[in-house]
Design an enzyme around this catalytic site. Sequence first.
Site, short mmCIF file in Angstrom:
data_model
loop_
_atom_site.label_atom_id
_atom_site.label_comp_id
_atom_site.label_asym_id
_atom_site.label_seq_id
_atom_site.Cartn_x
_atom_site.Cartn_y
_atom_site.Cartn_z
N CYS A 55 0.82 -1.23 0.00
CA CYS A 55 0.00 0.00 0.00
C CYS A 55 0.85 1.27 0.00
O CYS A 55 0.35 2.35 -0.33
CB CYS A 55 -0.92 0.01 1.21
N ASN B 146 -10.05 -0.54 -1.02
CA ASN B 146 -8.60 -0.41 -0.89
C ASN B 146 -7.95 -1.02 -2.14
O ASN B 146 -7.93 -2.23 -2.31
CB ASN B 146 -8.15 -1.14 0.38
N HIS C 267 -3.61 7.09 2.03
CA HIS C 267 -3.94 5.77 1.50
C HIS C 267 -5.33 5.39 2.02
O HIS C 267 -5.65 5.61 3.18
CB HIS C 267 -2.89 4.76 1.99
N1 ACO Z 1 -18.79 -9.00 7.67
C1 ACO Z 1 -19.44 -9.18 8.84
N2 ACO Z 1 -18.83 -9.47 10.01
C2 ACO Z 1 -17.49 -9.53 9.97
C3 ACO Z 1 -16.75 -9.37 8.78
C4 ACO Z 1 -17.45 -9.09 7.60
N3 ACO Z 1 -16.86 -8.90 6.43
N4 ACO Z 1 -15.43 -9.49 9.07
C5 ACO Z 1 -15.35 -9.75 10.39
N5 ACO Z 1 -16.59 -9.77 10.93
C6 ACO Z 1 -16.97 -10.00 12.31
C7 ACO Z 1 -15.88 -10.63 13.13
O1 ACO Z 1 -15.86 -12.04 12.97
C8 ACO Z 1 -16.25 -10.21 14.53
O2 ACO Z 1 -17.27 -11.06 14.98
P1 ACO Z 1 -17.29 -11.51 16.54
O3 ACO Z 1 -17.44 -10.23 17.33
O4 ACO Z 1 -18.48 -12.40 16.60
O5 ACO Z 1 -15.98 -12.19 16.78
C9 ACO Z 1 -16.91 -8.84 14.34
O6 ACO Z 1 -17.23 -8.76 12.94
C10 ACO Z 1 -16.02 -7.68 14.68
O7 ACO Z 1 -14.78 -7.91 14.08
P2 ACO Z 1 -13.58 -6.99 14.41
O8 ACO Z 1 -12.36 -7.63 13.84
O9 ACO Z 1 -13.59 -6.60 15.84
O10 ACO Z 1 -13.94 -5.69 13.57
P3 ACO Z 1 -13.09 -4.38 13.49
O11 ACO Z 1 -13.90 -3.26 13.99
O12 ACO Z 1 -11.70 -4.57 14.03
O13 ACO Z 1 -12.96 -4.20 11.91
C11 ACO Z 1 -11.53 -4.55 10.04
C12 ACO Z 1 -12.34 -5.21 11.14
C13 ACO Z 1 -12.45 -3.76 9.14
C14 ACO Z 1 -10.84 -5.65 9.24
C15 ACO Z 1 -10.48 -3.62 10.70
O14 ACO Z 1 -9.78 -4.28 11.70
C16 ACO Z 1 -9.50 -3.08 9.67
O15 ACO Z 1 -9.84 -2.31 8.81
N6 ACO Z 1 -8.22 -3.45 9.80
C17 ACO Z 1 -7.21 -3.02 8.85
C18 ACO Z 1 -7.14 -4.02 7.77
C19 ACO Z 1 -6.67 -3.41 6.48
O16 ACO Z 1 -6.85 -2.25 6.18
N7 ACO Z 1 -6.09 -4.24 5.65
C20 ACO Z 1 -5.72 -3.81 4.36
C21 ACO Z 1 -4.31 -3.85 4.06
S1 ACO Z 1 -3.26 -2.90 5.09
C22 ACO Z 1 -3.58 -1.32 4.74
O17 ACO Z 1 -3.99 -1.00 3.67
C23 ACO Z 1 -3.34 -0.33 5.81
#
Ligand code: ACO
Length: 313
Positions: free
Chosen positions: A96, A266, A236
Amino acid sequence: MTNFDLEKMVDTSDEWIRTRTGISQRHIVSENEATSDLSTRVAEQLLEKRGISADEIDIIIIATCTPDHFAPSTAALVQNNIGATNAWGFDLSAACSGYLYALETGNKFISSGQYKKVMVIGVDTMSSILDFTDRDVCVLFGDGAGGAILEPTKSEGGIFDSILLMDGSGGDSLIMPGGGSRMPATIETIKSKQHFLKQDGKKIFKYAVKGMAEVSERILDKNNLTGDDISLFIPHQANKRIIDAAAKRCNISENKVLINIDRFGNTTAGTIPIAMNEAVADGRIKNGDTILLAAFGAGFTWGSMLIKWDSIF
Ligand code: ACO
């Protein structure tokens, strides 16, 4: 591909994706379309807009983590597709942060005085490494590309500072384990889905907020600037909550933050050039403006850049 399309593929909802990430839709390439095809379209548009022929390009730098092949490079494919007969070039892998790394690399080639036109493209076909049964990852990404031609200027404008960083201890947090020399493709690696992107979302979120905010603050401090001096902050686009947190920490008001993640998701190395292109097209960037860029991604890699906008258009 909308969130509603994804609802039919994995156990997710439009509401979850929008509130957790800010994404409503993303673009996915057509069948048989790959990273060099997106890059070639960007390259052709850049040449047309600039009104020059391909043989005037000295270097082609393609920032991507989803090249068509390990070899040849995507840069070589683009060189051939556009007929850039005098260019050399290479692919640059920094996920990224790729476009920032590539801009800084191109900038140094221009500052050397040896090269006059460096084409820099940020592009990723993330759909080629996504497991569309893994809701944790597949809802976040899209495919896309953008770019620029860097040239020398006599004015004071241009890229005037950058801070680029890397911490390989975060490598396992966002990784496609299979397909490289560590784990060449076998029937077993394919069956166990090692050729798809895997992530520790919570960890990335934490590091991305801290990394993007700190490196943005640091470059402002270094240049005796504050958020008020910035005309536009182009971060980003990984998650709207990461962007909001970074902007808040740098005291950059909401109306100066470019957000288009809702429409593109993204696109990895594509997010910043796509956003810059949109900002130029709709008049949000004008010559003389001070633009702050910031990125964070796999590696970990991250960085920030300050540009005094100086375009011939
Ligand atoms: N749809 C529905 N529910 C979901 C999904 C989905 N797609 N994905 C996860 N869940 C559920 C989880 O299983 C969890 O359920 P539980 O509470 O029963 O265990 C619940 O939703 C909450 O999950 P969390 O992981 O706590 O959600 P969070 O608020 O942390 O958001 C996310 C998750 C969006 C992935 C966040 O952590 C994030 O954006 N992280 C960065 C990841 C990223 O950007 N990666 C890209 C590459 S790196 C970069 O570009 C910077």
